[in-house]
Design an enzyme around this catalytic site. Sequence first.
Site, PDB file in Angstrom:
ATOM      1  N   THR A  70      12.632 -45.194  33.128  1.00 19.35           N
ATOM      2  CA  THR A  70      14.482 -45.549  33.372  1.00 19.35           C
ATOM      3  C   THR A  70      14.632 -46.050  34.881  1.00 19.35           C
ATOM      4  O   THR A  70      16.012 -46.972  34.870  1.00 19.35           O
ATOM      5  CB  THR A  70      14.973 -44.336  33.070  1.00 19.35           C
ATOM      6  OG1 THR A  70      14.281 -44.064  32.111  1.00 19.35           O
ATOM      7  CG2 THR A  70      16.244 -44.495  33.060  1.00 19.35           C
ATOM      8  N   TYR A 160       1.887 -38.036  32.521  1.00 15.75           N
ATOM      9  CA  TYR A 160       2.769 -38.734  31.430  1.00 15.75           C
ATOM     10  C   TYR A 160       2.486 -39.162  29.900  1.00 15.75           C
ATOM     11  O   TYR A 160       1.352 -40.090  30.452  1.00 15.75           O
ATOM     12  CB  TYR A 160       3.244 -39.979  32.043  1.00 15.75           C
ATOM     13  CG  TYR A 160       4.677 -39.952  31.445  1.00 15.75           C
ATOM     14  CD1 TYR A 160       5.312 -40.321  30.154  1.00 15.75           C
ATOM     15  CD2 TYR A 160       5.733 -41.762  31.650  1.00 15.75           C
ATOM     16  CE1 TYR A 160       6.139 -40.585  29.509  1.00 15.75           C
ATOM     17  CE2 TYR A 160       6.291 -42.324  31.235  1.00 15.75           C
ATOM     18  CZ  TYR A 160       7.196 -41.246  30.326  1.00 15.75           C
ATOM     19  OH  TYR A 160       7.828 -42.027  29.455  1.00 15.75           O
ATOM     20  N   LYS A 188       4.673 -34.364  30.522  1.00 18.08           N
ATOM     21  CA  LYS A 188       5.389 -35.226  30.321  1.00 18.08           C
ATOM     22  C   LYS A 188       4.863 -35.613  29.019  1.00 18.08           C
ATOM     23  O   LYS A 188       4.500 -36.285  28.784  1.00 18.08           O
ATOM     24  CB  LYS A 188       6.119 -35.860  30.285  1.00 18.08           C
ATOM     25  CG  LYS A 188       7.335 -36.071  30.332  1.00 18.08           C
ATOM     26  CD  LYS A 188       8.357 -38.083  30.807  1.00 18.08           C
ATOM     27  CE  LYS A 188       9.304 -38.635  30.060  1.00 18.08           C
ATOM     28  NZ  LYS A 188       9.666 -39.481  31.600  1.00 18.08           N
TER      29      LYS A 188
END
Length: 318
Positions: A70, A160, A188
């Site tokens: 992001t 991740y 995640k």
Amino acid sequence: MAQDIAQNTTQDAAHDIAQDIAGTLPWHGIHVPLVTPFTRGGEVAVEALEALAHEVLDAGATGIVALGTTAETAGLDEAERDLVTEVCARVCGERGAPLAVGAGAGGTRAAEASLARLTRWPEVRAALVTVPPFVRPAAAGVLAHFARLAEVSPVPLIVYHIPYRTGQPLDAAVLRAIGALPGVAGMKYAGGGIGEEAVALLGDLPSGFEVLAGDDAYLSPLLALGAVGGILASAHLATDRFVELAAAWRAGDVARARPLGHALARMSTAAFAEPNPAVLKGVLHAQGRIPTPDVRLPLLPASPGAVTAVTAALGRLG
């Protein structure tokens, strides 16, 4: 020679500390992977970034993440990445909040170097490290990659797992083996839905290993299955409602959690109607929280319709 020995000793000590605290950090709750706001001149908008960090923490977020997807990390140069990390570290240091920083690379040696840089910021409590993208090693290679990184990292790792970006699907057994590595604090999980591997993983987690939702729209069902929170881009918006949802599932308040989860999923789906973080930036700009809605190529700014759709979904949240 003496300098090398001293440096290695410092890294070894940091690694020992990382292993000791890997399973004890407060990764429950909502962590916001911050956007990188830009000025009209195209530079990092430092004041806006600092304000965003404070705003989400004021709204109840447990912590923040710097240099995630992001943040448009791929579009930032090294000096900008350092600046973003510095700002986030300062805020987390002031607030006593955990900071995770995106690190790693497709190659193990490059990932080691990326992790080693984190010693510059003592406020960093974990590194968010993607499963090696594009390379697509065998599952045993992925495990060996993280075993090596866990050995040398100065901070605990949050793995991740996002196969629709990395091209590397991994089953629950491999994810569980990664989670059992000393120095790995959690994962995640952004599997693109709730499939049998997610159910199998959450049904039998290694001791001291926690799962955080990474697909915003699936936060509620993952919490119901046993995730302890989420790293969620759309939690820039209505942060307090995401915090409320995590608290409701934690308390077993299904009557409160279920409808709120559906409402937040609708908002999150609208926020990702166009490539992340374009729509989020459009909404944040419309709210007056960042100076421009700009993203860097190859991303393009969000369409007005996409921004309007998220604004309407936020209005329906109340």
